[in-house]
Design an enzyme around this catalytic site. Structure first.
Site, PDB file in Angstrom:
ATOM      1  N   ARG A  16      65.491  73.265 -24.897  1.00 55.95           N
ATOM      2  CA  ARG A  16      66.547  73.130 -25.893  1.00 55.95           C
ATOM      3  C   ARG A  16      67.010  74.514 -26.331  1.00 55.95           C
ATOM      4  NH1 ARG A  16      62.707  70.150 -28.489  1.00 55.95           N
ATOM      5  NH2 ARG A  16      62.745  71.622 -30.213  1.00 55.95           N
ATOM      6  N   TYR A  52      69.919  70.691 -18.738  1.00 56.99           N
ATOM      7  CA  TYR A  52      68.550  70.385 -19.163  1.00 56.99           C
ATOM      8  C   TYR A  52      68.506  69.113 -20.011  1.00 56.99           C
ATOM      9  CZ  TYR A  52      64.401  70.491 -22.083  1.00 56.99           C
ATOM     10  OH  TYR A  52      63.264  70.130 -22.760  1.00 56.99           O
ATOM     11  N   LYS A  69      67.744  63.417 -28.000  1.00 53.33           N
ATOM     12  CA  LYS A  69      67.740  64.053 -29.317  1.00 53.33           C
ATOM     13  C   LYS A  69      69.130  64.047 -29.965  1.00 53.33           C
ATOM     14  CE  LYS A  69      63.366  65.506 -29.245  1.00 53.33           C
ATOM     15  NZ  LYS A  69      62.703  64.938 -28.104  1.00 53.33           N
ATOM     16  N   HIS A 117      61.688  61.401 -35.514  1.00 54.04           N
ATOM     17  CA  HIS A 117      61.064  62.009 -34.343  1.00 54.04           C
ATOM     18  C   HIS A 117      59.584  61.617 -34.353  1.00 54.04           C
ATOM     19  CE1 HIS A 117      60.057  66.010 -32.081  1.00 54.04           C
ATOM     20  NE2 HIS A 117      60.210  65.011 -31.237  1.00 54.04           N
ATOM     21  N   SER A 151      57.015  69.383 -30.764  1.00 53.90           N
ATOM     22  CA  SER A 151      56.713  69.359 -29.332  1.00 53.90           C
ATOM     23  C   SER A 151      55.413  70.096 -29.039  1.00 53.90           C
ATOM     24  CB  SER A 151      57.853  70.014 -28.546  1.00 53.90           C
ATOM     25  OG  SER A 151      59.010  69.224 -28.635  1.00 53.90           O
ATOM     26  N   CYS A 207      52.345  69.244 -29.520  1.00 57.87           N
ATOM     27  CA  CYS A 207      51.284  69.120 -30.523  1.00 57.87           C
ATOM     28  C   CYS A 207      50.474  67.842 -30.327  1.00 57.87           C
ATOM     29  CB  CYS A 207      51.875  69.164 -31.933  1.00 57.87           C
ATOM     30  SG  CYS A 207      52.386  70.809 -32.453  1.00 57.87           S
ATOM     31  N   ASP A 211      58.245  59.126 -28.662  1.00 57.38           N
ATOM     32  CA  ASP A 211      59.083  60.236 -29.121  1.00 57.38           C
ATOM     33  C   ASP A 211      60.039  59.878 -30.256  1.00 57.38           C
ATOM     34  OD1 ASP A 211      59.893  62.956 -28.931  1.00 57.38           O
ATOM     35  OD2 ASP A 211      61.680  62.363 -27.835  1.00 57.38           O
ATOM     36  N   ARG A 261      58.845  69.148 -17.214  1.00 57.67           N
ATOM     37  CA  ARG A 261      58.927  67.789 -17.766  1.00 57.67           C
ATOM     38  C   ARG A 261      58.767  66.709 -16.707  1.00 57.67           C
ATOM     39  NH1 ARG A 261      59.623  67.057 -23.543  1.00 57.67           N
ATOM     40  NH2 ARG A 261      59.900  69.179 -24.308  1.00 57.67           N
TER      41      ARG A 261
END
Length: 844
Positions: free
Chosen positions: A70, A211, A220, A240, A262, A264, A287, A379
């Site tokens: 991002r 991306y 998102k 989120h 992200s 975590c 997510d 990813r």
């Protein structure tokens, strides 16, 4: 086009975009398998995609080095005013932004096909779902959207002729001239990348990036930035968060929604395999979480996506076995390494690295290479339906009822393993002040601590302070049906840098404690930052974690927390007048509690002096009784009887509530829930009432408290039948600082007043490592005397309340003061009872 589109707005928008972007062809996507296979074959033929021999229907893609995550500094919010976007968003005037991007879009799809992707976020027809349409010139985006959303003709059919949808325009920004060879990853240079959102119009424009987060606009961009603004306007929540179902050995189900930045451990937690016997975890989403209040008044959640867009590095059978089993087929991998036998590889995968790989940039790689083989933000895009842990209710249109909210972040120190919020407002404060060490999911420095409230900092489509207020407002609407809120930190390290908690499946032990807290089957100790497990309550059976490590994981040391105060103050300060007053109050409470634990400690604490509140320190007049009665009637639906003063003086609020219910012969299975709700309403009403009719300080009370505190070895505290919330309200209304009392006991600790002194002594022991040698109660009622005598405490009576000397003497009081004005007499009395208690202990 293989189907008819009757929606006039959609047809008009597609024509307008085609006129602007000038594609060579237009393809309306139907979401079918042949469509997916055809586009994938086209990308393989052009050399963009690599089929993986070892995994059926799996493909590897490599992005441009400038297009790997991002791009937050190129992500914009276009609202009518900068204030509406808030200080945490990149704001550009919407007209200026559209003018710039229109120039970029002009002819941007020449030489390419324009794909029209109708998609549903959430099960089609769900009351929580929303429909979007993405226009893109990237077949890679189309294939990913096939996995991540519900694409196809059913979506168009459900739109009908005049249904509403969210327009999402995307172009990679790389037109092709006739005969020009295409790039392996076409995209625009960084300075021409724009990921733009217009929340007031429910509109998304993205240019220059291929991306996932910048190009898969259902993710998102729609699911959070636009949806969060819609949710605020329409009264729901777009978060989120993962969604999971926990089932206890007794078959009781708990639904959890949890927010983590992200990298975590969010995906790992969503697909948890519990290590404790009898517990089961099922995945609903990993997510995004959309929630609305259902007909039953509870918060119901859906996963609006149909796929997982997860971080590959670090994913292994040790960290996430369910994810690994999900990745065996039908997966798109991006920026992973390629093995010589046609498989993917990344750092953290099980086993030693191969001796040779092709890295994410297409270069030869060996274990001696200086750079990682896979990009840190590599990813996978995988269908949720093929996850072995997927819940049978994951596509339930009405959603699942949420019982628990969990917030978390990556903190190597300070933050305990698990903390429970005191109440909803405190939980919102925990979410609003969440902080994490940054990861590779965004472009920028790694390992820097930054505030990431609710893990929504990069994703909130409007002023973050107004988002905090929306959370507070949702809590008000939910009332007693609001989920409980917790905060976790799996990443704490020892001073030597060793991980203190094994994480992964062992996190189920923390979830078990959380569920036990919901059931009321286990207690918690109060700290300045929240409620933590008591010693031995966290199930560590079978773990090799040492006892001192568990203690360190659950330690709250007020001193090291002090630097958090100015940091939170600075973070909150940027929001100015938009910051909710209730969060300011939470900040003040936390600051007071941390400071008092740090500063209000004598050198050798050995005596606990506990003050009663009503009639001893404060006179609230009729306000408390009036507000208590109103709260009772609101919750139980019947008027509260009037009691004579001598009937209730010295009783705890919990005991009064039980007595009222007994007298009225009210029978309800959910008495405890109703009681707690009544206490919340009582506190809220009392705070409002005392703003208009202030409580008064009993003459000399503040000087008496200071005098007691000045005695060497004395720690001052509270022992009151009030709840902690109302105790604070009463004291502060009368001008006394609640924060000056180091510890105490309240109505929450037990109905009987005799339970309170041991609870206060236990808190003293938690603070100072040992119980007090002497405990002195100062109060004004016979019940205060009885509680002291029954629990081995010394007692000093004061005739500042409704009872005179004779009444207190009959109850057993030996030391009685007429008032608190004479601080010298008070200090002498404390000294006298301390000496008497010490002499008695020596005798026995």
């Amino acid at each position: 086009m293989g189907y008819v589109v009757r929606n006039k707005k959609l047809n008009s928008w597609v024509r307008d975009v085609a006129s602007l972007c000038k594609p060579d062809a237009i393809h309306w996507c139907d979401g079918s398998k042949p469509e997916y296979d055809g586009l994938m074959a086209q990308m393989i033929a052009s050399g963009v995609g690599v089929p993986l021999k070892k995994r059926p229907d799996c493909f590897l893609f490599r992005s441009d080095a400038s297009d790997v995550a991002r791009t937050e500094d190129r992500t914009y919010i276009g609202t009518a005013s900068k204030e509406e976007a808030g200080p945490t968003n990149n704001w550009i005037d919407p007209e200026e932004l559209k003018q710039t991007m229109t120039g970029l879009y002009d002819g941007s799809m020449r030489g390419r096909t324009m794909y029209v992707i109708p998609f549903s976020m959430g099960p089609i027809g769900s009351p929580i779902a929303k429909i979007g349409v993405e226009i893109t010139d990237s077949p890679y985006v189309v294939c990913n959207m096939h996995i991540m959303t519900r694409v196809g003709t059913r979506v168009v059919e459900s739109l009908g002729a005049d249904g509403d949808f969210i327009p999402c325009l995307h172009s990679i920004g790389a037109p092709l001239a006739k005969g020009q060879k295409d790039s392996s990853w076409p995209c625009a240079p960084m300075e021409k990348k724009y990921i733009s959102h217009f929340p007031e119009e429910n509109l998304i424009w993205s240019f220059g990036s291929g991306y996932g987060g910048n190009a898969l606009l259902g993710k998102k961009c729609l699911a959070l930035r636009i949806a969060s603004a819609m949710a605020r306007r329409e009264g729901w929540m777009a978060e989120h968060m993962l969604i999971m179902r926990l089932t206890s050995p007794r078959g009781k189900q708990y639904h959890v929604a949890a927010a983590f930045p992200s990298a975590c451990g969010k995906t790992n937690l969503a697909m948890l395999v519990p290590t404790i016997p009898g517990w089961k975890c099922e995945t609903i989403g990993e997510d995004i979480c959309w929630m609305k209040i259902g007909p039953d008044g509870r918060l119901r959640a859906i996963n609006p996506e149909t796929g997982f867009f997860g971080v590959a590095p670090g994913t292994s059978y040790q960290s996430n076995a369910m994810a690994m089993d999900t990745l065996k087929k039908n997966v798109i991998f991006t920026n992973c390494a390629l093995t010589d036998d046609g498989d993917v590889w990344w750092e953290g995968l099980n086993g030693a690295p191969p001796t040779h790989l092709i890295d994410w940039k297409g270069r030869d790689w060996s274990p001696n290479s200086k750079e990682p083989a896979a990009h840190p933000n590599a990813r996978f895009t995988a269908p949720a339906a093929q996850c072995p842990a997927i819940c049978s209710d994951w596509e339930k249109p009405e959603g699942v009822p949420i019982d628990i909210f969990i917030f978390g972040g990556r903190r190597s120190n300070l933050v305990p393993l698990v903390t429970e919020a005191f109440d909803w407002d405190h939980g919102v404060f925990l979410g609003a002040t969440a902080a994490s060490e940054t990861t590779a999911a965004i472009i920028g420095k790694v390992g820097v601590l930054r505030r990431d409230p609710f893990a929504m900092m990069p994703f909130c489509g409007y002023n973050m302070a107004d988002y905090f207020q929306h959370w507070l407002g949702m809590g008000d609407r939910l009332g007693g049906k609001a989920p409980r809120i917790f905060y976790v930190n799996w990443f704490r390290k020892s001073p030597q840098g060793k991980w203190l908690w094994p994480g992964f499946g062992e996190n189920s032990r923390v979830l078990k404690w959380i569920c036990e807290r919901l059931e009321g089957s286990i207690g918690a100790r109060k700290t300045p930052i929240g409620l933590l497990p008591n010693d031995g309550d966290l199930d560590t059976k079978g773990l090799t974690v040492q006892g001192e490590d568990v203690r360190e994981l659950l330690k709250v040391d007020p001193g090291p927390w002090q630097p958090e105060i100015p940091d939170i103050e600075k973070f909150f300060g940027q929001f100015g007048s938009h910051l909710p007053g209730r969060l300011k109050e939470q900040f003040q409470l936390k600051t007071q509690d941390l400071k008092r634990r740090t500063l209000l400690v004598p050198e050798a604490p050995n005596t606990l002096v506990l003050f009663d509140i009503d009639g001893t320190l404060v006179d609230c007049g009729v306000a408390a009784g009036k507000c208590f009665s109103a709260a009772f009637q609101e919750v139980f639906g019947v008027a509260c009887p009037i009691f004579a003063a001598e009937e209730v003086s010295g009783l705890t609020d919990a005991a009064i509530m039980t007595e009222v219910v007994r007298r009225l012969d009210i029978r309800c299975q959910d008495f405890e829930r109703r009681r707690d709700l009544a206490f919340e309403i009582y506190a809220r009403n009392l705070a409002l009432e005392l703003r208009h009719h202030q409580a008064s300080e009993i003459p000399g009370a503040s000087r008496a408290v200071q005098a007691a505190r000045s005695i060497p070895g004395c720690v001052i505290g509270l022992l009151t039948g009030s709840t902690e919330a109302t105790a604070r309200i009463k004291l502060e209304s009368a001008g006394l600082d609640f924060g000056q009392f180091a510890c105490g006991a309240f109505s929450e600790d037990g109905e009987l007043r005799e339970i309170l002194p041991p609870a206060a002594r236990a808190r003293f022991a938690q603070l100072f490592g040992q119980a007090p040698d002497v405990t002195v109660l100062i109060g004004d009622t016979p019940r205060d005397v009885q509680a002291a005598l029954a629990t081995g405490c010394e007692f000093i009576g004061v005739t500042t309340g409704p009872y005179g000397r004779a009444s207190l003497e009959r109850a057993g009081a030996r030391v009685i003061l007429e008032n608190l004005d004479d601080t010298e007499s008070l200090c002498t009395a404390i000294g006298t009872v301390r000496r008497q208690a010490s002499a008695f202990r020596r005798l026995i």
